[in-house]
Scaffold this motif. Sequence first.
Motif, short mmCIF file in Angstrom:
data_model
loop_
_atom_site.label_atom_id
_atom_site.label_comp_id
_atom_site.label_asym_id
_atom_site.label_seq_id
_atom_site.Cartn_x
_atom_site.Cartn_y
_atom_site.Cartn_z
N PRO A 156 -0.12 8.18 -7.51
CA PRO A 156 -1.57 7.93 -7.47
C PRO A 156 -2.01 6.74 -8.32
CG PRO A 156 -1.12 10.27 -7.79
CD PRO A 156 0.19 9.56 -7.92
N ARG B 226 0.27 6.05 4.84
CA ARG B 226 -0.39 5.65 3.58
C ARG B 226 -0.99 4.25 3.70
NH1 ARG B 226 4.19 8.22 1.48
NH2 ARG B 226 5.23 6.33 0.76
N PHE C 41 0.80 -1.22 0.00
CA PHE C 41 0.00 0.00 0.00
C PHE C 41 0.83 1.27 0.00
CE2 PHE C 41 -3.00 -2.70 2.72
CZ PHE C 41 -3.89 -2.91 1.69
N THR C 42 2.14 1.18 -0.09
CA THR C 42 2.96 2.35 0.24
C THR C 42 3.32 3.24 -0.94
OG1 THR C 42 4.81 0.81 0.18
CG2 THR C 42 3.98 1.43 2.36
N ALA C 43 2.87 2.90 -2.13
CA ALA C 43 3.18 3.75 -3.29
C ALA C 43 2.69 5.17 -3.05
CB ALA C 43 2.53 3.17 -4.54
N SER C 44 3.49 6.14 -3.42
CA SER C 44 3.03 7.53 -3.33
C SER C 44 2.46 7.98 -4.67
CB SER C 44 4.16 8.45 -2.85
OG SER C 44 5.40 8.05 -3.35
N GLU D 87 -0.24 4.07 -9.10
CA GLU D 87 0.17 2.84 -8.41
C GLU D 87 -0.73 2.55 -7.22
OE1 GLU D 87 4.39 2.18 -7.48
OE2 GLU D 87 4.86 3.67 -9.00
N ARG D 88 -1.08 3.61 -6.53
CA ARG D 88 -1.97 3.44 -5.37
C ARG D 88 -3.33 2.89 -5.80
NH1 ARG D 88 -3.98 5.35 -0.28
NH2 ARG D 88 -6.15 5.97 -0.56
N ASP E 12 -4.28 4.73 5.45
CA ASP E 12 -5.25 5.32 4.52
C ASP E 12 -5.82 4.26 3.57
OD1 ASP E 12 -4.80 7.78 5.63
OD2 ASP E 12 -3.52 8.52 4.00
N ALA E 13 -4.94 3.43 3.04
CA ALA E 13 -5.39 2.42 2.07
C ALA E 13 -6.32 1.42 2.75
CB ALA E 13 -4.18 1.71 1.47
N SER F 40 -3.05 -0.71 -6.65
CA SER F 40 -2.94 -1.52 -5.44
C SER F 40 -4.30 -1.74 -4.80
CB SER F 40 -1.97 -0.82 -4.47
OG SER F 40 -2.19 -1.27 -3.15
N LEU F 41 -5.11 -0.70 -4.75
CA LEU F 41 -6.45 -0.85 -4.16
C LEU F 41 -7.30 -1.81 -5.00
CD1 LEU F 41 -7.22 2.79 -2.96
CD2 LEU F 41 -6.51 0.82 -1.59
#
Lengths: 283, 283
Positions: B81, B126, B76-79, B83-84, B129-130, B87-88
Amino acid sequence: MTSTQDAAHDLARLSVNQETLKQWSLPELAEGCAALGITSVGLWRAPVQEYGVQRAAALMGDHGLTVTSLCRGGFFTASDPAERAASLDDNRAAIDEAAALGTGTLVLVSGGLPEGDRDIAAARERVADAIGALVPYAAERGVRLAIEPLHPMFASDRCVVSTLGQALDIAERFAPDQVGVVVDTYHLWWDDRADAGIARAGEGGRIACFQVADWVTPLPEGVLLGRGQLGDGCVDLRGFRTQVDEAGYRGAVEVEIFNPALWARNGAEVLSEVADRYRKHVL
Amino acid sequence: MTSTQDAAHDLARLSVNQETLKQWSLPELAEGCAALGITSVGLWRAPVQEYGVQRAAALMGDHGLTVTSLCRGGFFTASDPAERAASLDDNRAAIDEAAALGTGTLVLVSGGLPEGDRDIAAARERVADAIGALVPYAAERGVRLAIEPLHPMFASDRCVVSTLGQALDIAERFAPDQVGVVVDTYHLWWDDRADAGIARAGEGGRIACFQVADWVTPLPEGVLLGRGQLGDGCVDLRGFRTQVDEAGYRGAVEVEIFNPALWARNGAEVLSEVADRYRKHVL
């Protein structure tokens, strides 16, 4: 000031641990540091013994070098009484060597778990007992014992003291001028409680030594020699330096990197790189 | 009872994570477990996807096997957007797979630091948050997200959540039936705060999964595949099992050992050894 003087001033707090330049003899280290205006070194027992303790002390003095720490005493976790007695004898010798080198700081690595032992809490208690047994001897010689927490990946085979909090729990049983702690970025960077530990150590006057190395992956087999050159990894080195400063620490910033890739290179080139990286990432 | 029934009763809580028997296909795993009277398994996404999720669920059902956890969501740690978001999406797919397999537990490994990133505190935020973004989706499908703290040696490249305390700090922002934690002896054995963390997790009803492996050295290059067979290392496995029990945990004891030496052996022989070691060192 000339640019050489500026550069030397930048490096006023830099201490170079000799393991960072393992390819160098003690005279090479002394000459190399003096040539760059570096005024402090951290030494290791084995190469100092090999060169001769008094002779090493004279060599450092001749080059205007202060010895900021001696690595290392410790390895206190044996449960066998004869092994324990031998460890205490060896640590008294280390204290004598530190005193002869004019350093007030003997770094202690606790030792891991004895073969077949699964009680890490008891092993930590044996560490505290051994330190208690050594404190009077060290205090008489003006040497402070500095407990170094090592990264938890070393907990079984090298050091059962894994966090700054654990190191302080032991150190605080003794007077601050007799037992302190080592803050090493390589070992502590991952710990969200390191900030609080540094503040606690500072308040108690316990920061005996501040060492820097970076964290890089993949870790090599055995994990001991995987430390990164300053700036090559993910550690907020300047953040750590700022924290120890804010905690009241005014001592040396000792660069201690175990890395065969650095050892394979020209020593003067590596030392110059260390100084540059120190300016860029730590100062 | 016959001795076979006694043995099966002994193994009532034992769950075998399929990575322990990586040499086996899913049918081999199902048959092997059933033959020994083992009634639970932990599964991994990639081999389940390869076999087919519905087909894997049916296979386990046909052999009377409960799936105690699915490994793993997270990262979950990608900064970045995009990639985030990816991941979700991938974690929603993992939640669907967990639901299809009939397990209420999706194990989450947080992810490490992005390249060049030195702010581990922000990376941990992060992660939180995820998880918050996924909780409603998971809750609707009856899947609990289980945050797994990994040993601090994985903090930079795999999992910025290193302690049970950190995992609980995140989990406790959500309802206990929606977000729990994984207690894995391999990752936590060195931590003197693990006891307090287990008690805290138990009080909050947060122990979603209990995994066991032993700690052995030297660690191999990359350190991922260095886990020890139960009893081969220095972890007080029974002490941990007793602690989670005293904290109110009544779920499975999942054996998860990544070890190429075990994978190179006959699977049935390894599984039998796991069962014996479980009786001897965990039960």
